[in-house]
Design an enzyme around this catalytic site. Structure first.
Site, PDB file in Angstrom:
ATOM      1  N   ARG A  19       0.802  -1.102   0.040  1.00 13.47           N
ATOM      2  CA  ARG A  19      -0.141   0.004  -0.118  1.00 13.47           C
ATOM      3  C   ARG A  19       0.782   1.314  -0.083  1.00 13.47           C
ATOM      4  NH1 ARG A  19      -4.989   0.658   1.501  1.00 13.47           N
ATOM      5  NH2 ARG A  19      -5.094  -1.526   2.604  1.00 13.47           N
TER       6      ARG A  19
ATOM      7  N   GLU B 147      -0.741  -8.311  -2.908  1.00 12.51           N
ATOM      8  CA  GLU B 147      -1.963  -7.437  -3.037  1.00 12.51           C
ATOM      9  C   GLU B 147      -1.568  -6.159  -3.220  1.00 12.51           C
ATOM     10  OE1 GLU B 147      -5.059  -6.035   0.021  1.00 12.51           O
ATOM     11  OE2 GLU B 147      -4.786  -8.076  -0.045  1.00 12.51           O
TER      12      GLU B 147
ATOM     13  N   THR C 266      -8.218  -3.704  -1.306  1.00 12.88           N
ATOM     14  CA  THR C 266      -9.036  -2.089  -1.387  1.00 12.88           C
ATOM     15  C   THR C 266      -9.746  -1.936  -2.357  1.00 12.88           C
ATOM     16  OG1 THR C 266      -6.977  -1.762   0.031  1.00 12.88           O
ATOM     17  CG2 THR C 266      -8.984  -0.081  -0.273  1.00 12.88           C
TER      18      THR C 266
ATOM     19  N   LYS D 147     -12.192 -12.467   3.811  1.00 12.53           N
ATOM     20  CA  LYS D 147     -11.242 -11.680   4.386  1.00 12.53           C
ATOM     21  C   LYS D 147     -11.627 -10.946   5.866  1.00 12.53           C
ATOM     22  CE  LYS D 147      -8.801  -7.033   4.178  1.00 12.53           C
ATOM     23  NZ  LYS D 147      -8.365  -6.063   3.157  1.00 12.53           N
TER      24      LYS D 147
ATOM     25  N   GLY E 293       0.218  -6.175   6.081  1.00 18.07           N
ATOM     26  CA  GLY E 293       1.214  -4.764   5.206  1.00 18.07           C
ATOM     27  C   GLY E 293       2.321  -4.579   6.013  1.00 18.07           C
TER      28      GLY E 293
END
Length: 217
Positions: free
Chosen positions: A21, A44, A74, A134, A183
């Site tokens: 991210r 991801e 997201t 998730k 993350g």
């Protein structure tokens, strides 16, 4: 084996989905390569960043000769899911349950893991055709919530994400997680900012080692 089944196998066998991210476009490829080299097969790339579709496509090209699977995270709506799929995403992850996102992924044969927290959300996601669930944010409810969902719903495949760390990852697997998403515990932001790919790889490898140790117990 279908492509969707193969992607599911990569995620559940590896047990780790790395969430990338907010990484600059000029560093996303070397970061992804470093994390893959550390032993993470599922990457991801979140769709809330700048030029996310281009980032997904670039990472997909970089890792095309490997067994890595590259997906989008997201993803809030069907158009974003479509853009990610067009860019080459092998799986789509959402923080919530959106039936249109699930239908879009199923139409293209792409694995989809919507976000759930309650039994109602879990059932809604499964009835819509979700492949995995998730559990997000995992830090809010803890590992015990996996069993709380599985109790009334039966055998559900859950990937807890949000707050999973080296210190608690064993608890999530003990509770029944099929994989975990992480993350900050995998992606060392300061190392990314410094362009230190060796440190990025070392941090990711440390998390992978914790997962392997947890699953071997």
């Amino acid at each position: 084996m279908t492509e969707k089944a193969a992607v599911r196998e990569r995620i559940t066998e590896g047990g780790v989905v790395a969430v990338l991210r907010g990484i600059d476009e000029d560093r996303i490829v070397p970061v992804a390569r470093a994390i893959y080299d550390a032993g993470v097969d599922a990457l991801e790339i979140t769709a809330d960043g700048t030029r996310a579709a281009e980032q997904i496509a670039a990472v997909d090209r970089e890792l095309a000769d490997t067994d890595a699977v590259v997906g989008a995270g997201t993803v809030l709506d069907a158009p974003t899911a479509q853009a990610a799929i067009d860019a080459g995403a092998s799986f789509v992850v959402s923080p919530h349950t959106n039936a249109d996102v699930v239908r879009t992924c199923n139409r293209h044969g792409v694995l989809v893991a919507p976000g759930v927290m309650t039994p109602t959300e879990a059932v809604t996601a499964m009835e819509a055709g979700a492949d995995l669930l998730k559990m997000f944010p995992a830090s809010t409810v803890g590992p015990g919530h996996i069993g709380a969902l599985a109790g009334p719903l039966g055998d559900v495949d859950i990937i807890p994400t949000g707050g999973v760390s080296r210190d608690n990852v064993a608890d999530f697997f003990d509770a029944g997680a099929v994989a975990v998403g992480a993350g900050g515990a995998i992606v060392d932001d300061s190392a990314v900012a410094d362009g230190d790919m060796d440190r990025v790889r070392e941090t990711a490898a440390s998390f992978v080692e914790a997962v392997e140790a947890a699953r071997s117990e």
